[in-house]
Design a protein around this motif. Sequence first.
Motif, PDB file in Angstrom:
ATOM      1  N   LEU A 321       0.874  -1.161   0.000  1.00  0.00           N
ATOM      2  CA  LEU A 321       0.000   0.000   0.000  1.00  0.00           C
ATOM      3  C   LEU A 321       0.914   1.214   0.000  1.00  0.00           C
ATOM      4  N   ALA A 322       0.532   2.231  -0.773  1.00  0.00           N
ATOM      5  CA  ALA A 322       1.391   3.411  -0.882  1.00  0.00           C
ATOM      6  C   ALA A 322       0.529   4.645  -1.102  1.00  0.00           C
ATOM      7  N   TYR A 323       0.985   5.763  -0.553  1.00  0.00           N
ATOM      8  CA  TYR A 323       0.360   7.045  -0.895  1.00  0.00           C
ATOM      9  C   TYR A 323       1.041   7.583  -2.143  1.00  0.00           C
ATOM     10  N   LEU A 324       0.261   7.764  -3.211  1.00  0.00           N
ATOM     11  CA  LEU A 324       0.817   8.296  -4.451  1.00  0.00           C
ATOM     12  C   LEU A 324       0.096   9.587  -4.827  1.00  0.00           C
ATOM     13  N   ASP A 325       0.822  10.481  -5.476  1.00  0.00           N
ATOM     14  CA  ASP A 325       0.241  11.747  -5.939  1.00  0.00           C
ATOM     15  C   ASP A 325      -0.966  11.470  -6.824  1.00  0.00           C
ATOM     16  N   LYS A 326      -1.912  12.411  -6.814  1.00  0.00           N
ATOM     17  CA  LYS A 326      -3.181  12.162  -7.494  1.00  0.00           C
ATOM     18  C   LYS A 326      -3.006  11.991  -9.008  1.00  0.00           C
ATOM     19  N   GLY A 327      -1.894  12.494  -9.559  1.00  0.00           N
ATOM     20  CA  GLY A 327      -1.667  12.368 -10.991  1.00  0.00           C
ATOM     21  C   GLY A 327      -1.399  10.938 -11.440  1.00  0.00           C
ATOM     22  N   VAL A 328      -1.069  10.057 -10.501  1.00  0.00           N
ATOM     23  CA  VAL A 328      -0.775   8.666 -10.847  1.00  0.00           C
ATOM     24  C   VAL A 328      -2.091   7.886 -10.839  1.00  0.00           C
ATOM     25  N   ALA A 329      -2.359   7.182 -11.934  1.00  0.00           N
ATOM     26  CA  ALA A 329      -3.661   6.520 -12.068  1.00  0.00           C
ATOM     27  C   ALA A 329      -3.524   5.012 -11.946  1.00  0.00           C
ATOM     28  N   GLU A 330      -4.649   4.382 -11.678  1.00  0.00           N
ATOM     29  CA  GLU A 330      -4.708   2.929 -11.656  1.00  0.00           C
ATOM     30  C   GLU A 330      -4.235   2.396 -13.013  1.00  0.00           C
ATOM     31  N   GLY A 331      -3.390   1.376 -12.994  1.00  0.00           N
ATOM     32  CA  GLY A 331      -2.863   0.821 -14.236  1.00  0.00           C
ATOM     33  C   GLY A 331      -1.504   1.380 -14.612  1.00  0.00           C
ATOM     34  N   ASP A 332      -1.132   2.517 -14.020  1.00  0.00           N
ATOM     35  CA  ASP A 332       0.190   3.100 -14.298  1.00  0.00           C
ATOM     36  C   ASP A 332       1.293   2.213 -13.721  1.00  0.00           C
ATOM     37  N   GLU A 333       2.492   2.377 -14.292  1.00  0.00           N
ATOM     38  CA  GLU A 333       3.648   1.673 -13.747  1.00  0.00           C
ATOM     39  C   GLU A 333       4.511   2.664 -12.981  1.00  0.00           C
ATOM     40  N   VAL A 334       4.943   2.263 -11.781  1.00  0.00           N
ATOM     41  CA  VAL A 334       5.853   3.115 -11.014  1.00  0.00           C
ATOM     42  C   VAL A 334       7.083   2.300 -10.626  1.00  0.00           C
ATOM     43  N   ASP A 335       8.139   2.996 -10.239  1.00  0.00           N
ATOM     44  CA  ASP A 335       9.355   2.350  -9.741  1.00  0.00           C
ATOM     45  C   ASP A 335       9.375   2.459  -8.223  1.00  0.00           C
ATOM     46  N   VAL A 336       9.577   1.321  -7.559  1.00  0.00           N
ATOM     47  CA  VAL A 336       9.678   1.311  -6.103  1.00  0.00           C
ATOM     48  C   VAL A 336      11.143   1.102  -5.748  1.00  0.00           C
ATOM     49  N   ALA A 337      11.696   2.020  -4.975  1.00  0.00           N
ATOM     50  CA  ALA A 337      13.114   1.937  -4.602  1.00  0.00           C
ATOM     51  C   ALA A 337      13.273   0.969  -3.436  1.00  0.00           C
ATOM     52  N   VAL A 338      13.748  -0.245  -3.746  1.00  0.00           N
ATOM     53  CA  VAL A 338      13.995  -1.249  -2.716  1.00  0.00           C
ATOM     54  C   VAL A 338      15.513  -1.406  -2.605  1.00  0.00           C
ATOM     55  N   ARG A 339      16.053  -0.896  -1.511  1.00  0.00           N
ATOM     56  CA  ARG A 339      17.507  -0.789  -1.359  1.00  0.00           C
ATOM     57  C   ARG A 339      18.116  -0.107  -2.588  1.00  0.00           C
ATOM     58  N   ASP A 340      19.028  -0.746  -3.305  1.00  0.00           N
ATOM     59  CA  ASP A 340      19.681  -0.038  -4.412  1.00  0.00           C
ATOM     60  C   ASP A 340      19.000  -0.293  -5.753  1.00  0.00           C
ATOM     61  N   ARG A 341      17.796  -0.847  -5.742  1.00  0.00           N
ATOM     62  CA  ARG A 341      17.138  -1.183  -6.997  1.00  0.00           C
ATOM     63  C   ARG A 341      15.829  -0.442  -7.182  1.00  0.00           C
ATOM     64  N   ALA A 342      15.456  -0.263  -8.438  1.00  0.00           N
ATOM     65  CA  ALA A 342      14.142   0.288  -8.764  1.00  0.00           C
ATOM     66  C   ALA A 342      13.294  -0.856  -9.304  1.00  0.00           C
ATOM     67  N   LEU A 343      12.301  -1.279  -8.532  1.00  0.00           N
ATOM     68  CA  LEU A 343      11.459  -2.407  -8.935  1.00  0.00           C
ATOM     69  C   LEU A 343      10.174  -1.886  -9.567  1.00  0.00           C
ATOM     70  N   LYS A 344       9.803  -2.484 -10.691  1.00  0.00           N
ATOM     71  CA  LYS A 344       8.589  -2.062 -11.400  1.00  0.00           C
ATOM     72  C   LYS A 344       7.352  -2.586 -10.670  1.00  0.00           C
ATOM     73  N   ALA A 345       6.377  -1.703 -10.520  1.00  0.00           N
ATOM     74  CA  ALA A 345       5.124  -2.111  -9.885  1.00  0.00           C
ATOM     75  C   ALA A 345       3.959  -1.466 -10.619  1.00  0.00           C
ATOM     76  N   ARG A 346       2.834  -2.172 -10.615  1.00  0.00           N
ATOM     77  CA  ARG A 346       1.622  -1.679 -11.253  1.00  0.00           C
ATOM     78  C   ARG A 346       0.707  -1.106 -10.170  1.00  0.00           C
ATOM     79  N   VAL A 347       0.115   0.027 -10.455  1.00  0.00           N
ATOM     80  CA  VAL A 347      -0.832   0.626  -9.507  1.00  0.00           C
ATOM     81  C   VAL A 347      -2.171  -0.073  -9.674  1.00  0.00           C
TER      82      VAL A 347
END
Lengths: 364, 129
Positions: A321-347
């Motif tokens: 679960l994450a708080y995302l800015d309102k401009g990010v919509a369902e279905g968008d892809e975001v990068d989640v910074a897990v330690r030194d990596r950017a992991l792709k995630a779908r909203v």
Amino acid sequence: MRTPLFQEHVRFHGRIVDFHGWEMPVWYSGIREEHLATRTSAGIFDASHMGEIFVKGPSCVPFLERVQTRSIEKMPRHKVCYSFFLNERGGIIDDLTVYCVEPGERYMLCVNASNTGKDLAWLSSHNGEGADIDDASTGTALIALQGPDASRILNSVTGIDLDGMKAYTFACVPTGPYGELMVSKTGYTGAGGAEIFLASGHAPKLWEELTARGAVPCGLGARDTLRLEMGFPLHGNDIDETTTPLEAYLNFAVDLAKPSFIGKDALARQREEGLSRRLVGLLLEGRGVPRQGCACEKDGVRVGIVTSGSVSPVLGVGIALAYLDKGVAEGDEVDVAVRDRALKARVVHPPFTGGALCIIPKRT
Amino acid sequence: MNIPDDLYYTENHEWGKVEDGDLRVGITDYAQEELGDIVFVDLLPEGTAVSRGDSVGTVESVKAVSEVYAPVDGEITEVNPALEDAPELVNQDPYGKAWMVVIRMTDPSAARSLMDSRAYEEYVKAEAK
């Protein structure tokens, strides 16, 4: 502090951890096994650390109408509703369930363990109406029996017919061996089942009988992954005094139509002005586990932060679960910074999996 | 708790097995028990030079993430390919199928500076208190 079921946790080889001052089992056999048992058969959870506060007397209704977000004036006997205590800014002091024991006369509030003291102080300081506030937490145990087999197991031990009850109602049932049981058709797992309040002294015996009929003891770890799979928020992680129910998509538990309650003006203003962020689900597309505090980016721009994350034992992938800015919509892809990596995630819009019975009302 | 006699141990709960000039490395039974259900194992690639105490990868459980450290100086010459698809092997067989990397030791006698099984058993007992 220990619950009345502490010796049962030891007997079942629970791994005991400190949870806000409570010695609680995080797991017995393992989080995954306990989680799947709850989804496919029945899990049993000690939630006795949670707070039970009775509000009584002639002024209890006007008092409760003002300090929590649901309209309870017309709430029928033995109905349950999910609600909030808010501060003046609309921030969530705690989330709770309200039990209508006797309409107009007596209500029970079930609050988070770690917030019970804070809630009691806050309620007292706002009690201009002079309602009678009685903290019954110490003498009250709470056993959650959850999963598709919960109803059968509960019936075989107590004779109670859970199938004949509606979701979000409860029944007060006198029993010989366990005293009076307050059986509520609610839960925090999405798997269906009951939450059973009873006098502390009777709790070990009921726990023994329910486990003997096949209910699998589950710790706080499985409780957390189960609620996360359903997208249920955890106070202290996903909601707190700096977040509002509107931002958390929990509008259903706020009756903005009722005349007045603490925090209402702030919420009405926020609704008018529009939200800047929203609590959403994230489903990881590859390997890895998002954790609380991980930053989220979209196209190289920071758009939010993870408030709860784990791996879904049902799906086998990372969820959050994450708080995302309102401009990010369902279905968008975001990068989640897990330690030194950017992991792709779908909203996505939780729940992440279909529970056996999803009793949280549809979010709007 | 299982602590085989023929292995060396570190304070971070890695085990090492000497095979000629190589050290086969994994995490101990105690470590996997503490972590709970392992869901991901992520290891550095073959050919990476490591110093004692460097991270050679991460082991992630439902609840927590933990680093795996190189017990000795050397170069990673093998990485266990099975753990990518079957991380649960770490819970099931920590000293066998769930070995993680093989390190070619810069100093083949370096493993002798690690704890033996008896010392590690004492160390775990002390830590558990």
